[in-house]
Structures are given as structure tokens and as C-alpha cells.
Motif scaffolding. Structure first.
Motif, PDB file in Angstrom:
ATOM      1  N   LEU A 273      43.582   5.955  19.809  1.00 15.30           N
ATOM      2  CA  LEU A 273      44.817   5.315  20.237  1.00 15.30           C
ATOM      3  C   LEU A 273      45.895   6.370  20.477  1.00 15.30           C
ATOM      4  N   MET A 274      47.007   5.925  21.036  1.00 15.22           N
ATOM      5  CA  MET A 274      48.119   6.840  21.282  1.00 15.22           C
ATOM      6  C   MET A 274      48.884   7.056  19.984  1.00 15.22           C
ATOM      7  N   GLY A 275      48.920   8.297  19.521  1.00 13.64           N
ATOM      8  CA  GLY A 275      49.584   8.542  18.247  1.00 13.64           C
ATOM      9  C   GLY A 275      49.950  10.006  18.071  1.00 13.64           C
ATOM     10  N   ASP A 276      50.681  10.260  16.989  1.00 19.19           N
ATOM     11  CA  ASP A 276      51.021  11.613  16.571  1.00 19.19           C
ATOM     12  C   ASP A 276      50.003  12.009  15.510  1.00 19.19           C
ATOM     13  N   ARG A 277      49.103  12.926  15.843  1.00 19.66           N
ATOM     14  CA  ARG A 277      47.984  13.272  14.969  1.00 19.66           C
ATOM     15  C   ARG A 277      48.448  13.684  13.576  1.00 19.66           C
ATOM     16  N   THR A 278      49.437  14.568  13.519  1.00 13.27           N
ATOM     17  CA  THR A 278      49.919  15.076  12.227  1.00 13.27           C
ATOM     18  C   THR A 278      50.464  13.943  11.363  1.00 13.27           C
ATOM     19  N   GLN A 279      51.237  13.052  11.969  1.00 14.57           N
ATOM     20  CA  GLN A 279      51.819  11.952  11.208  1.00 14.57           C
ATOM     21  C   GLN A 279      50.749  10.949  10.770  1.00 14.57           C
ATOM     22  N   LEU A 280      49.762  10.692  11.597  1.00 16.45           N
ATOM     23  CA  LEU A 280      48.694   9.761  11.219  1.00 16.45           C
ATOM     24  C   LEU A 280      47.859  10.319  10.067  1.00 16.45           C
ATOM     25  N   ILE A 281      47.633  11.638  10.059  1.00 14.95           N
ATOM     26  CA  ILE A 281      46.942  12.250   8.916  1.00 14.95           C
ATOM     27  C   ILE A 281      47.739  12.003   7.641  1.00 14.95           C
ATOM     28  N   SER A 282      49.059  12.221   7.716  1.00 15.34           N
ATOM     29  CA  SER A 282      49.918  11.991   6.554  1.00 15.34           C
ATOM     30  C   SER A 282      49.872  10.528   6.121  1.00 15.34           C
ATOM     31  N   LEU A 283      49.837   9.616   7.079  1.00 14.82           N
ATOM     32  CA  LEU A 283      49.783   8.178   6.774  1.00 14.82           C
ATOM     33  C   LEU A 283      48.518   7.832   5.998  1.00 14.82           C
ATOM     34  N   PHE A 284      47.351   8.205   6.530  1.00 12.52           N
ATOM     35  CA  PHE A 284      46.090   7.915   5.843  1.00 12.52           C
ATOM     36  C   PHE A 284      46.025   8.631   4.498  1.00 12.52           C
ATOM     37  N   GLN A 285      46.496   9.858   4.461  1.00 14.45           N
ATOM     38  CA  GLN A 285      46.428  10.652   3.231  1.00 14.45           C
ATOM     39  C   GLN A 285      47.252  10.009   2.122  1.00 14.45           C
ATOM     40  N   ASN A 286      48.456   9.557   2.452  1.00 16.05           N
ATOM     41  CA  ASN A 286      49.307   8.914   1.446  1.00 16.05           C
ATOM     42  C   ASN A 286      48.688   7.628   0.922  1.00 16.05           C
ATOM     43  N   LEU A 287      48.151   6.805   1.827  1.00 17.13           N
ATOM     44  CA  LEU A 287      47.601   5.509   1.412  1.00 17.13           C
ATOM     45  C   LEU A 287      46.340   5.684   0.572  1.00 17.13           C
ATOM     46  N   ILE A 288      45.472   6.624   0.971  1.00 19.43           N
ATOM     47  CA  ILE A 288      44.247   6.862   0.199  1.00 19.43           C
ATOM     48  C   ILE A 288      44.586   7.490  -1.152  1.00 19.43           C
ATOM     49  N   SER A 289      45.527   8.428  -1.149  1.00 17.75           N
ATOM     50  CA  SER A 289      45.944   9.069  -2.396  1.00 17.75           C
ATOM     51  C   SER A 289      46.502   8.045  -3.383  1.00 17.75           C
ATOM     52  N   ASN A 290      47.266   7.077  -2.868  1.00 16.98           N
ATOM     53  CA  ASN A 290      47.776   6.014  -3.728  1.00 16.98           C
ATOM     54  C   ASN A 290      46.644   5.225  -4.363  1.00 16.98           C
ATOM     55  N   GLY A 291      45.618   4.929  -3.563  1.00 21.58           N
ATOM     56  CA  GLY A 291      44.481   4.174  -4.091  1.00 21.58           C
ATOM     57  C   GLY A 291      43.763   4.913  -5.201  1.00 21.58           C
ATOM     58  N   ILE A 292      43.729   6.247  -5.083  1.00 22.50           N
ATOM     59  CA  ILE A 292      43.091   7.049  -6.141  1.00 22.50           C
ATOM     60  C   ILE A 292      44.000   7.141  -7.363  1.00 22.50           C
ATOM     61  N   LYS A 293      45.276   7.397  -7.136  1.00 22.87           N
ATOM     62  CA  LYS A 293      46.212   7.611  -8.245  1.00 22.87           C
ATOM     63  C   LYS A 293      46.399   6.356  -9.100  1.00 22.87           C
ATOM     64  N   PHE A 294      46.576   5.207  -8.443  1.00 25.97           N
ATOM     65  CA  PHE A 294      46.869   3.981  -9.190  1.00 25.97           C
ATOM     66  C   PHE A 294      45.588   3.219  -9.527  1.00 25.97           C
ATOM     67  N   ARG A 295      44.636   3.950 -10.100  1.00 24.28           N
ATOM     68  CA  ARG A 295      43.367   3.331 -10.481  1.00 24.28           C
ATOM     69  C   ARG A 295      43.460   2.746 -11.888  1.00 24.28           C
ATOM     70  N   ARG A 296      42.579   1.811 -12.162  1.00 29.90           N
ATOM     71  CA  ARG A 296      42.513   1.216 -13.500  1.00 29.90           C
ATOM     72  C   ARG A 296      41.743   2.143 -14.440  1.00 29.90           C
ATOM     73  N   PRO A 297      42.136   2.162 -15.705  1.00 27.83           N
ATOM     74  CA  PRO A 297      41.422   3.012 -16.671  1.00 27.83           C
ATOM     75  C   PRO A 297      39.930   2.671 -16.717  1.00 27.83           C
ATOM     76  N   GLN A 298      39.106   3.691 -16.746  1.00 26.21           N
ATOM     77  CA  GLN A 298      37.657   3.561 -16.848  1.00 26.21           C
ATOM     78  C   GLN A 298      37.020   2.893 -15.630  1.00 26.21           C
ATOM     79  N   VAL A 299      37.764   2.776 -14.542  1.00 22.05           N
ATOM     80  CA  VAL A 299      37.214   2.170 -13.316  1.00 22.05           C
ATOM     81  C   VAL A 299      37.234   3.210 -12.202  1.00 22.05           C
ATOM     82  N   ILE A 300      36.073   3.469 -11.610  1.00 20.94           N
ATOM     83  CA  ILE A 300      35.990   4.456 -10.524  1.00 20.94           C
ATOM     84  C   ILE A 300      36.654   3.869  -9.272  1.00 20.94           C
ATOM     85  N   PRO A 301      37.560   4.614  -8.653  1.00 22.77           N
ATOM     86  CA  PRO A 301      38.246   4.097  -7.465  1.00 22.77           C
ATOM     87  C   PRO A 301      37.284   3.852  -6.303  1.00 22.77           C
TER      88      PRO A 301
END
Length: 387
Positions: A273-301
């Protein structure tokens, strides 16, 4: 209940802080006298014109608030005069009421098509004339007030835009200038720790660790502020971007977090799609990082990235995790800058990541929102136009 002449006069006094100026255009002197008398008695300033040329000259000297216009006049009829006024920038907003003996529907339609705001048939009733005059003046007053409000709003928006630009510039400069001394603090503290570690008492080592940890935390905040402030500056033009490659680069940047948490990342086929590559990398990176960071104890993300074409006009993306979830009352708050739902010790961060995501998505012409269940997981949805 019908309003009286006195009530109409009172309404006008309440609405207008100045004397209303009305121009009456009619080639019949008797009609001019009658209309002038009615309007003058009700507190209006009345000027008279026997033909179109006199009317045009009168408007060049003083703009009226309203024009009462006859149709059948020599040289220039009412239709032509109305069209002239509507084509002129100075007079185009003056409401014009046609007042004529022509009572055919086609005559009235022609009057409205030429720019008339209302139509009164002769012979006229005094109360009708006053009611229609009051109505048009009220509309004109409301239009003027709305126009003034729009001008003020545009002025405030421009001031706000300038203030935001200045604030973003300040944040960028301040953050950039802080990085160098902060890096020195981290470097010298680590050097002292390595060189004199044997001479330290247990408390001394712990103090140095606190200094380093605080400095690294500040560095992350500065890096996030720099990323945020860059979004307010001129960015690259949107170009055809492969989201599959964007995701792969984002995952490479997160490789250490993914490996240490044991997270599994899956995704559906991703579009170009039409996009800014650098900004889209940052977008996916932030959202995935959040999913890893805010994990439940003893639960693999477990994180799933979804993409679906909607109505051939935009792509709907989803980044789904199985983490701690978010309570509904915080759905909007998480997109506001510096808004944190947890303490730094529980989940490190500066409350800027989701604000950056929102700004990136909106810069691409899309929208972002969240759906979540506590202790089950969260899905961030965002849209980006397909072309």
C-alpha cells in the motif's frame, strides 16, 4: 398569534445594535413612498432608487443590509439587477426580496434562480412585508455571526498550529541536546563501576546501578520524544510499501524481546500500500512490543497480525495479543501522550508509544482503536487507505 408592528420593531431592536439600512428599488414613485413610510415607521433607515443604475450607485456609496426589488423596470429589470448584485463580491451577500405584481409561478422561480432570497406579491400586506423583512435580516445577522465565528476559529486554529509546531520544535531540540550529556553520564558511571568495583562497598555499587538505570530510563524517554517530534516535521512522500517487509524489519528490531519472552508471532498475508516505510515499521514495532511487554505472568505471549481489505478502499489491520488486557474506561486514554495505566516498575515505558501509533495512522489517512478484555488480551485495530 400574529405579531404586531410594535412586536416586529422590538425584535429588530433586540437583534440589531445599529440602524438597519434598506434599499427599495421600484420605478413607481408611489410604491417607493408607501414602502418607505412603512419601513421608516418601524425604525429602519430607507433609501430609494427609481431604477437599476441609481440602485447600483447607492450600493457603491453605502452597502444596504437588505434590498427590496421590483421586477418590471426600464433598461435593467429586477432579474438583471439581482444577478448583477450577486456577481459582485461586495454585494453578493446582501439578501434581496423581490416585490412584484407578477404572480406566476415561473416568475417566482426565475426570481429565486437569479439570486432572490424571498418574494412578495403585490398588492402586499404590511404585516407580511415586515415579517419577511425581519426574517431575512435575522438570517443575515446569523450568517454574519457564523462568518465571524468561522474567522475567529480559523485564527485560533492557526495559532494552535503554530504553537504545536513550536512545541514540537522545542521538544526536538531539547531532547536532541540532552542526549549527549546523558550519554556521558551513562558512560562515565559505567567506567567508574568497572574501574573501581573492587573498592566499592555494597551500597556504593547499588547507588551506581540506580544512576545507570535512571539514565537509561531518561534516554528511552528522550528517544521516544524525538520519535514523536519528528512526526510533526516534514516527512517523506508516501510510496508503494510492502507491509510484509515492514513487519520483518520490525520483528528484527524486536528480536531480543521476542527471544527473551519466548513470544510467538503469526500473521496473515500482508498487502502492499501507499505508506511511509519508516513510520509503518515504527507502528508495527510499537504494537508488537506492547503485546510482549503487557503479558500475563507465566503466560507466553502470542501475537497475531491480521489484514483484511474493506470495501476496496482501505485495509483493516489488527494486532492481537493474549496479555493482561485493558479496562474499557481506559480505551481512549491510552492514545494520549504520557498517559500510563501501570507503574514504571511493573511495565517500563513512557506513555508515548501509542500516541506515536495514533499519529502515524492518522498521517496515513486512517484511524486506530482498541478492543480488549481483562486477563484475555487486547487487539489494536487500524485502517490505512488501499490507494
Amino acid at each position: 398569534m400574529e405579531s404586531t408592528i410594535e412586536e416586529n420593531t422590538l425584535i429588530n431592536k433586540l437583534i440589531y445594535s445599529h440602524k438597519v439600512n434598506i434599499l427599495v428599488v421600484d420605478d413607481c414613485p408611489n410604491n417607493l413612498r408607501v414602502l418607505s413610510s412603512i419601513l421608516t415607521q418601524n425604525g429602519y433607515i430607507v433609501r430609494k432608487a427609481l431604477d437599476g443604475e441609481i440602485a447600483i450607485s447607492a450600493c457603491q456609496k453605502i452597502l444596504p443590509d437588505l434590498i427590496l426589488l421590483d421586477i418590471m423596470m426600464p433598461n435593467m429589470d429586477g432579474y438583471q439587477l439581482c444577478q448583477y448584485f450577486k456577481q459582485n463580491e461586495k454585494t453578493r451577500h446582501i439578501p434581496i426580496i423581490f416585490i412584484s405584481a407578477l404572480d406566476d409561478v415561473l416568475d417566482k422561480v426565475k426570481a429565486f434562480n437569479s439570486g432572490g432570497a424571498d418574494y412578495i406579491s403585490k398588492p402586499f400586506e404590511v404585516k407580511e412585508v415586515l415579517a419577511r423583512v425581519t426574517n431575512q435580516l435575522t438570517i443575515r445577522q446569523l450568517y454574519n455571526a457564523l462568518t465571524e465565528q468561522n474567522i475567529q476559529l480559523q485564527k485560533l486554529n492557526e495559532e494552535l498550529r503554530i504553537a504545536n509546531a513550536e512545541l514540537e520544535q522545542f521538544a526536538y531540540i531539547a531532547s536532541h541536546d540532552l542526549k549527549s550529556p546523558l550519554q556521558s553520564i551513562i558512560g562515565y558511571t559505567q567506567l567508574i563501576s568497572c574501574k573501581y568495583e573492587k573498592d566499592f562497598a555494597p551500597d556504593h555499587k547499588r547507588y551506581l546501578e540506580h544512576i545507570v538505570n535512571a539514565a537509561w530510563r531518561m534516554k528511552r524517554l528522550i528517544d521516544d520524544l524525538l520519535d514523536y517530534s519528528k512526526l510533526g516535521k516534514e516527512t517523506q512522500e508516501l510510496e508503494l510499501t510492502d507491509c510484509q517487509n515492514v513487519l520483518e524489519e520490525a520483528l528484527d528490531n524486536l528480536r531480543e524481546e521476542i527471544n527473551s519472552s519466548g513470544a510467538t508471532i503469526t500473521h496473515s498475508p500482508l498487502p502492499k500500500l501507499m505508506g511511509d516505510r519508516t513510520q509503518l515499521i515504527s507502528l508495527f514495532q510499537n504494537l508488537i512490543s506492547n503485546g510482549i511487554k503487557f503479558r500475563r505472568p507465566q503466560v507466553i505471549p502470542e501475537i497475531k497480525i491480521l489484514a483484511q481489505l474493506k470495501n476496496s478502499s482501505e485495509w483493516l489491520f489488527g494486532v492481537q495479543d493474549n496479555g493482561i488486557g485493558i479496562e474499557p474506561q481506559y480505551f481512549e486514554r491510552i492514545f494520549e501522550i504520557f498517559q500510563r495505566l501501570h507503574s514504571y516498575r511493573e511495565y517500563p515505558g513512557n506513555g508515548i508509544g501509542m500516541t506515536i501509533c495514533k499519529k502515524i495512522v492518522e498521517r496515513h489517512g486512517g484511524s486506530i482503536w482498541v478492543e480488549s478484555q481483562v486477563n484475555k488480551g487486547t487487539t489494536f485495530y487500524f485502517t490505512i487507505p488501499s490507494q
